[in-house]
Structure formats: C-alpha cells, structure tokens
Design a protein around this motif. Structure first.
Motif, mmCIF file in Angstrom:
data_model
loop_
_atom_site.group_PDB
_atom_site.id
_atom_site.type_symbol
_atom_site.label_atom_id
_atom_site.label_comp_id
_atom_site.label_asym_id
_atom_site.label_seq_id
_atom_site.Cartn_x
_atom_site.Cartn_y
_atom_site.Cartn_z
ATOM 1 N N GLU A 45 0.808 -1.213 0.000
ATOM 2 C CA GLU A 45 0.000 0.000 0.000
ATOM 3 C C GLU A 45 0.844 1.267 0.000
ATOM 4 N N HIS A 46 2.046 1.205 0.540
ATOM 5 C CA HIS A 46 2.906 2.387 0.589
ATOM 6 C C HIS A 46 3.602 2.578 -0.753
ATOM 7 N N GLU A 47 4.025 3.824 -1.031
ATOM 8 C CA GLU A 47 4.623 4.120 -2.335
ATOM 9 C C GLU A 47 6.134 3.899 -2.375
ATOM 10 N N ALA A 48 6.752 3.544 -1.243
ATOM 11 C CA ALA A 48 8.214 3.441 -1.216
ATOM 12 C C ALA A 48 8.725 2.419 -2.232
ATOM 13 N N HIS A 49 8.026 1.301 -2.363
ATOM 14 C CA HIS A 49 8.508 0.265 -3.277
ATOM 15 C C HIS A 49 8.416 0.707 -4.733
ATOM 16 N N LEU A 50 7.515 1.641 -5.053
ATOM 17 C CA LEU A 50 7.398 2.120 -6.427
ATOM 18 C C LEU A 50 8.648 2.885 -6.852
ATOM 19 N N TYR A 51 9.228 3.644 -5.927
ATOM 20 C CA TYR A 51 10.461 4.368 -6.244
ATOM 21 C C TYR A 51 11.627 3.400 -6.428
ATOM 22 N N PHE A 52 11.674 2.367 -5.603
ATOM 23 C CA PHE A 52 12.742 1.383 -5.751
ATOM 24 C C PHE A 52 12.594 0.631 -7.076
ATOM 25 N N LYS A 53 11.373 0.305 -7.449
ATOM 26 C CA LYS A 53 11.144 -0.398 -8.715
ATOM 27 C C LYS A 53 11.461 0.499 -9.906
ATOM 28 N N ARG A 54 11.211 1.799 -9.774
ATOM 29 C CA ARG A 54 11.575 2.714 -10.857
ATOM 30 C C ARG A 54 13.093 2.695 -11.076
ATOM 31 N N ALA A 55 13.863 2.725 -9.989
ATOM 32 C CA ALA A 55 15.315 2.687 -10.122
ATOM 33 C C ALA A 55 15.772 1.385 -10.747
ATOM 34 N N ALA A 56 15.246 0.271 -10.258
ATOM 35 C CA ALA A 56 15.656 -1.030 -10.787
ATOM 36 C C ALA A 56 15.195 -1.208 -12.228
ATOM 37 N N GLY A 57 13.956 -0.767 -12.538
ATOM 38 C CA GLY A 57 13.442 -0.916 -13.890
ATOM 39 C C GLY A 57 14.216 -0.106 -14.907
ATOM 40 N N ASP A 58 14.552 1.135 -14.556
ATOM 41 C CA ASP A 58 15.318 1.970 -15.481
ATOM 42 C C ASP A 58 16.721 1.411 -15.705
ATOM 43 N N GLU A 59 17.303 0.828 -14.658
ATOM 44 C CA GLU A 59 18.635 0.257 -14.833
ATOM 45 C C GLU A 59 18.579 -0.984 -15.713
ATOM 46 N N LEU A 60 17.533 -1.773 -15.589
ATOM 47 C CA LEU A 60 17.371 -2.925 -16.465
ATOM 48 C C LEU A 60 17.145 -2.495 -17.907
ATOM 49 N N LEU A 61 16.451 -1.386 -18.080
ATOM 50 C CA LEU A 61 16.101 -0.925 -19.419
ATOM 51 C C LEU A 61 17.260 -0.226 -20.109
ATOM 52 N N LEU A 62 18.014 0.606 -19.370
ATOM 53 C CA LEU A 62 19.029 1.456 -19.993
ATOM 54 C C LEU A 62 20.416 1.309 -19.380
ATOM 55 N N GLY A 63 20.595 0.368 -18.504
ATOM 56 C CA GLY A 63 21.870 0.207 -17.835
ATOM 57 C C GLY A 63 22.503 -1.124 -18.173
#
Length: 412
Positions: A361-379
C-alpha cells in the motif's frame, strides 16, 4: 554554464508540480496503472493542452514550443517526482527527435504536429533487450543489436507496394498503446544487412500487440508482433543508400540516446528527491523511545549521505541537459549517477519507514522499482560508466605508458 533557472523555467516547474499534485496523487497513480494503457489519458491531455509538454523541445514550425532539452529535463524532473505514468518518454524523448532528425519534409509535416499536440503517441521498437545498445549508451551501436538474417529481430522486405516487416519486438515502452511505431529493422538480407527505421501504424494489418507484466508498472511496456505489416521507411528513398545511410541512422540514434539519458537523469533525480523528502517527513514524526527517530545521529548521518548524493546527481543531470544543447555527450554518465542516487534514496526510504515501508500500500517500493526498472532498461550503471570511459579514452592504449603502475594488471 549558468545553473540558475530563468523565470519561465521556474514558472513551468511550479505549474507542472501543482498539476501533478492535483491529478497524480497516490490513488490516481494506482488507478492509472490498472487501465489497459497503463496511464491516465485525461492527465496526458492536460499535460499537452495546458503545458504543451509533448512539443516542449520541438520547433515552433511543427507546432512545438521551441524549447531545448534543458526545459524538457526540468519538466521530467517533476514527472519523476510524481512517478507519473505517461507516453512522454516514448513519444517526446525517444521518437520525436528521430523523426525530426531523419524524416523527410513530408513525414515531419505529417507527424510532428500531431506528436507535439499529444494527439498521436509513438513508441520506439528495438528488438530484444538492446535499447541501451541501440541508443549507444552502453556500447557502440554499430553491431548486430537489431538482429538480421539468422540473428532474428525484425526483417524488412521491399515489394512493389512498399516495405513489409516481419518479426517480433518485446520490451517496447508504450508499445501496446502507441498510435505509431518506429521500428528498427534490417534490410538487405543476411549478406548485406543494414539497419533502418520504419514507421508502422499501431493498428496496421499484420500487427499484434499486448501489454507486458514488468517490474516497474509506472513504466508500461508492451510486445509487438509484425507479420507482413506495411511500413514506411523513415527518411524515404529505397533503402539502398549503403553504409552512409546506415551511419546516419546510427548517429541519430546515438544523439537521441544521449539526450534521452540526460532527460532520464533529471527524472531519476526528481524521484530520488521525492523519496528523500518523504523519508525526512516520516522520521520527524515517527517516535521511538519517546523521541522522533530523526533525532538519532545514525539516522541523521544516513539521510545526510543520501542528500549529498541526490544533490550531486542533480548537478550532473543539469549539466548533461545543458551539454546536450552544446554538443557534448555526458548523458550516460549523468544517468548512471542519478540511478544510483535513486536506488540509494529508495532503499533508505524502505528501511527508515520501518514495517510500513515494506507494504504494497505504501509508495516506497514504487520508487525502488523505478530505479531497478530503469537500470534494467538502460543500464546497468557500470556499463553506462564504461561507455563514458571509452568515449573519453580513459583506458585507451594511448593513455597507457610503459612505466604506468596500472599496466599489466595494476600495481604490485
């Protein structure tokens, strides 16, 4: 470089932040993620009509605002703070610059005004997981990243009626919902294979699409199947221009990739800053042993380290956006620093929020997933830095002398 914001830039940021605060709160965000497109069409219309965001960095001659990548980066910093899902990255940051750089006059006149108004959304379809390679962010994009022949990917075949495409592309940002697909495909068969970019209508006959389940739901992705689908060569011609035409395509992809990295770095900085801001607010209120946990020195030190990292990443992102306008390539390095700052800020947010930080329910995991997702996509980030080091000649033979302690494996 003058790091101060102009009055227009500051007003744009304030207006966009207010709009996203009203239209992209936590409940609005989760509702948008559950839609078939993965974003709120009403929010996209508001971003287009009220702020002209899709055409922010396009020339006024094509219906754009006429700003630069700097303004686009500042805008994306605000969308990153809100984790706002929208077609902005795929349409405005990736596809529009390629159409502007490579399209014929007729193609620009037909497509760019619709992209600038937000009426038409677009997606860049690169085979496999090679988006970072195609954009020359993690290595030279002159290889076989687009497939060709026995390597798979998407094949283009010229017929009397035009071009036809055959193949499959996965991990396409907004590929399931975009009205226009810009597909990287190979021409010339196996022996004389060359990379070209083709325009394909999203609803063209022979095209099948669907939404993918991905780690970061705020960055929707889709898969695209092309089975003898009609296509138009970006730039016109017959596609037989040889190596010179291919170099133009690869050069345009590299330039678009560097600008996209600078914009994404600013977006990651916005997300990191918001994660830190929320964590600071929580530790000021959460009490333990009769006092706010933010008053403990260990917590102060951890958050101070995050603050320094976020501010350093912001400086790098702003410089990269400025440098893009002045012909320097620093976007990949800034993106690596920004993604690390976001991952650190999001990780500390989860830890310092305690039990609630681990809940769905909290948004903290969404920020962590954004970091991990962007690194998978462009890193990953070490490859972004490796590419920057190669461009700078840090580890080139010319830089290595016989007396260097780093020769033959390092100091002994």
């Amino acid at each position: 470089m003058d790091a101060r914001l102009t009055a227009e830039q500051d007003e744009m940021r304030r207006t966009l932040r207010a709009l996203l605060r009203d239209r992209c709160g936590p409940y609005d965000l989760r509702a948008a993620l559950d839609t078939p497109a993965g974003h709120d069409p009403a929010l996209w219309r508001a971003l287009a009509d009220r702020l002209g965001l899709p055409g922010l960095a396009l020339p006024e001659a094509y219906g754009g605002v006429g700003c630069t990548a700097t303004e686009l980066a500042l805008a994306c910093e605000e969308t990153g703070r809100a984790l706002a899902p929208s077609p902005l990255l795929a349409t405005t940051v990736l596809v529009a610059p390629l159409v502007l750089a490579l399209g014929t006059d007729a193609q620009r006149a037909r497509l760019l005004p619709r992209l600038a108004s937000g009426e038409l959304t677009a997606a860049l379809a690169v085979p496999g997981t090679a988006l970072a390679t195609a954009l020359a962010l993690t290595g030279d994009n002159g290889g076989d990243w687009a497939g060709g022949g026995r390597a798979g990917g998407v094949q283009a075949r010229r017929t009397d009626g035009g071009w036809r495409l055959y193949g499959e592309v996965r991990q396409v940002l907004d590929g399931h919902s975009a009205g226009l697909l810009l597909v990287a495909a190979h021409t010339g068969g196996f022996a004389r294979s060359r990379t070209r970019l083709f325009l394909v209508a999203g609803d063209a006959a022979g095209t099948a699409r669907g939404r993918q389940t991905v780690l970061d739901a705020t960055r929707p992705q889709g898969w695209v199947q092309l089975r003898d689908a009609a296509a138009e060569l970006l730039g016109g011609g017959d596609g037989r221009g040889g190596d010179e035409d291919e170099r133009d395509v690869l050069g345009a992809l590299g330039a678009a990739g560097d600008a996209a990295a600078a914009v994404l770095a600013a977006e990651a900085v916005g997300a990191a800053d918001r994660a830190l801001e929320r964590t600071v607010g929580h530790v000021r209120q959460r009490e333990q042993f009769g006092r706010p946990i933010g008053s403990f020195q260990a917590v102060k030190h951890r958050l101070a380290d995050v603050y320094v990292q976020v501010q350093a990443a912001r400086s790098a992102a702003y410089y990269a956006a400025w440098a893009t306008v002045h012909g320097e390539r620093t976007g990949g390095l800034a993106l690596a620093q920004a993604l690390e700052a976001l991952r650190t800020a999001a990780g500390e947010a989860i830890q310092l929020h305690g039990g609630i930080g681990f809940t769905w329910e909290h948004e903290a995991h969404l920020y962590f997933k954004r970091a991990a997702g962007d690194e998978l996509l462009l890193g990953p980030t070490h490859r972004l830095r490796g590419r920057a080091a190669d461009d700078a000649g840090v580890f080139s033979h010319a830089e290595t002398t016989a007396g260097s302690p780093w020769r033959n494996g390092g100091p002994r």
